[in-house]
Motif scaffolding. Structure first.
Motif, PDB file in Angstrom:
ATOM      1  N   ARG A  30     -18.960   9.327 -32.647  1.00 34.68           N
ATOM      2  CA  ARG A  30     -20.447   8.874 -32.690  1.00 34.68           C
ATOM      3  C   ARG A  30     -20.508   8.016 -33.857  1.00 34.68           C
ATOM      4  O   ARG A  30     -21.106   7.097 -34.204  1.00 34.68           O
ATOM      5  N   TYR A  34     -21.477   4.310 -34.329  1.00 29.99           N
ATOM      6  CA  TYR A  34     -22.543   3.783 -35.310  1.00 29.99           C
ATOM      7  C   TYR A  34     -22.058   2.919 -36.287  1.00 29.99           C
ATOM      8  O   TYR A  34     -22.865   1.781 -36.756  1.00 29.99           O
ATOM      9  N   TRP A  35     -20.959   2.959 -36.887  1.00 32.66           N
ATOM     10  CA  TRP A  35     -20.338   2.159 -37.988  1.00 32.66           C
ATOM     11  C   TRP A  35     -20.055   0.502 -37.356  1.00 32.66           C
ATOM     12  O   TRP A  35     -20.300  -0.446 -38.026  1.00 32.66           O
ATOM     13  N   ILE A  37     -21.511  -0.589 -34.813  1.00 36.35           N
ATOM     14  CA  ILE A  37     -22.912  -1.284 -34.295  1.00 36.35           C
ATOM     15  C   ILE A  37     -23.424  -1.513 -35.645  1.00 36.35           C
ATOM     16  O   ILE A  37     -23.931  -2.803 -35.740  1.00 36.35           O
ATOM     17  N   GLY A  38     -23.365  -0.904 -37.000  1.00 29.63           N
ATOM     18  CA  GLY A  38     -23.728  -1.756 -38.323  1.00 29.63           C
ATOM     19  C   GLY A  38     -23.055  -2.716 -38.583  1.00 29.63           C
ATOM     20  O   GLY A  38     -23.572  -3.686 -39.162  1.00 29.63           O
ATOM     21  N   PHE A  74     -31.317   4.710 -30.879  1.00 26.05           N
ATOM     22  CA  PHE A  74     -31.090   3.452 -31.153  1.00 26.05           C
ATOM     23  C   PHE A  74     -32.557   2.779 -31.638  1.00 26.05           C
ATOM     24  O   PHE A  74     -32.793   1.482 -31.341  1.00 26.05           O
ATOM     25  N   ASN A  78     -33.303   3.800 -37.008  1.00 23.37           N
ATOM     26  CA  ASN A  78     -31.866   4.421 -36.811  1.00 23.37           C
ATOM     27  C   ASN A  78     -30.998   2.989 -37.005  1.00 23.37           C
ATOM     28  O   ASN A  78     -29.761   3.217 -37.670  1.00 23.37           O
ATOM     29  N   LEU A  79     -31.342   2.136 -36.322  1.00 20.00           N
ATOM     30  CA  LEU A  79     -30.286   0.677 -36.334  1.00 20.00           C
ATOM     31  C   LEU A  79     -30.460   0.261 -37.883  1.00 20.00           C
ATOM     32  O   LEU A  79     -29.342  -0.107 -38.141  1.00 20.00           O
ATOM     33  N   TYR A  81     -30.411   2.387 -40.521  1.00 25.22           N
ATOM     34  CA  TYR A  81     -29.467   3.143 -40.930  1.00 25.22           C
ATOM     35  C   TYR A  81     -27.884   2.932 -40.745  1.00 25.22           C
ATOM     36  O   TYR A  81     -27.213   2.879 -41.591  1.00 25.22           O
ATOM     37  N   PHE A  82     -27.706   2.145 -39.586  1.00 31.46           N
ATOM     38  CA  PHE A  82     -26.464   1.826 -39.103  1.00 31.46           C
ATOM     39  C   PHE A  82     -25.934   0.535 -39.785  1.00 31.46           C
ATOM     40  O   PHE A  82     -24.652   0.514 -40.376  1.00 31.46           O
ATOM     41  N   TRP A 101     -22.549  12.520 -38.727  1.00 24.64           N
ATOM     42  CA  TRP A 101     -23.342  11.441 -38.980  1.00 24.64           C
ATOM     43  C   TRP A 101     -24.599  12.000 -39.824  1.00 24.64           C
ATOM     44  O   TRP A 101     -25.000  11.010 -40.604  1.00 24.64           O
ATOM     45  N   ARG A 105     -25.386   9.556 -42.902  1.00 24.47           N
ATOM     46  CA  ARG A 105     -26.705   8.800 -43.057  1.00 24.47           C
ATOM     47  C   ARG A 105     -27.311   9.238 -44.541  1.00 24.47           C
ATOM     48  O   ARG A 105     -27.844   8.326 -44.934  1.00 24.47           O
TER      49      ARG A 105
END
Length: 331
Positions: A30, A34-35, A37-38, A74, A78-79, A81-82, A101, A105
């Motif tokens: 996970r 997220y990484w 996506i960021g 999402f 949170n986006l 944060y990513f 995570w 975060r």
């Protein structure tokens, strides 16, 4: 049928370890997701003419498109944060599988890189939960340690580049004991403080720092017909020595230091083994007088006075204390 009962325990242990490994593996995947996506968000917003405005619009748009299918994980928040996560940790192969995570975060909100590195290394080394790490960040552990030693020494110990060579490298001043729930203005006795510390022993040892283990409370010392009682005794495996803590709810006096010196002498001469290093004494007090400490103890003493606070320090208070320490070193 005679069965070895330990087989049940062994199999249960195997199952539990496998489950824990599976949970960690899923959580790490996970984190990796997220990484990525960021990273993709960051790359996309770099193509906008007005990056700040475009990036904000982009994340709002993504959140609207993703949340109906993938849920609140999402959200716009949170986006963000990513994206921040990728910016703080741009090398995916350097991500630590031990950290969840929740850890990353919180670390992404730490502005200075050297502070992030410190808290990351300490979290891995001490196996802190996300909540424990958040408390250390909130209590400004990094800044408080810098008041007791130099920055490079703090970072070197945190990165495991060197082991602490002397007590000053592991002893904090001040200690923040907000978890005790004692009010700053309330009247309480030393036995109340001691009882509260024992009740919250795990939190207290976390605040003390690396390598501490609990040995005894109110340790009785019998000297030629007289009995004395040491408040708290710990052992530090990094320094390989006993650490004696005496609690004082008042401003320290030279008599307090003398009492602690006697306890330290006893442990050095009676309890310490040949391979161990000299005993360390910490006088944990509500208020200290550095000049009294300086002229009561010899220059090579292993006794230290450390203040305790019943509330988290503000940034202004900590900055003020750090400036005081800088002035002392310049004198």
């Amino acid at each position: 049928m005679n069965l070895n009962e330990s087989i049940i325990t062994d199999i249960q242990s195997i199952i539990n370890k496998a489950r824990e490994s599976a949970v960690r593996a899923v959580d790490h995947e996970r984190v990796i997701m997220y990484w990525h996506i960021g990273k993709r968000i960051f790359e996309e917003e770099q193509g906008g003419k007005d990056r700040a405005v475009y990036g904000d619009r982009l994340i709002h748009y993504l959140s609207e498109q993703l949340m109906p299918n993938f849920g609140s994980a999402f959200s716009f928040r949170n986006l963000n944060y990513f994206r921040q996560f990728y910016r703080c940790f741009p090398i995916v192969n350097a991500l630590r599988s031990q950290l969840s995570w929740t850890h990353y975060r919180s670390l992404s909100q730490v502005e200075k890189q050297e502070k992030r590195e410190f808290y990351l290394a300490e979290t891995v080394k001490n196996n802190w939960t996300g909540r424990q790490m958040d408390r250390q960040i909130g209590s400004q552990l990094f800044e408080r340690l810098l008041m007791s030693t130099d920055k490079e020494s703090v970072l070197a110990v945190a990165r495991n580049e060197k082991q602490p060579q002397e007590p000053r490298e592991v002893i904090k001043d001040p200690l923040v004991l907000e978890f005790l729930g004692l009010k700053q203005e309330a009247a309480y006795f030393e036995k109340d403080l001691e009882s509260a510390l024992i009740t919250h022993l795990q939190e207290f040892m976390l605040e003390l720092g690396n390598g501490f283990s609990f040995v005894a409370r109110q340790k009785r010392i019998h000297l030629d017909g007289d009995d004395f009682f040491v408040d708290l005794v710990f052992y530090n495996r990094l320094l390989q020595c006993f650490v004696i803590i005496e609690l004082k709810t008042h401003k320290i006096t030279h008599q307090d230091l003398g009492q602690l010196q006697m306890y330290v002498n006893y442990y050095d001469r009676i309890e310490k083994l040949e391979h161990e290093t000299p005993t360390v004494g910490i006088l944990l007090c509500l208020e200290k007088n550095d000049t009294v400490v300086k002229f009561t103890l010899p220059k090579t003493s292993n006794i230290f006075a450390s203040k305790y606070q019943l509330y988290l320090p503000t940034e202004e208070q900590l900055t003020s204390e750090i400036n005081k320490e800088i002035l002392k070193r310049d004198e």
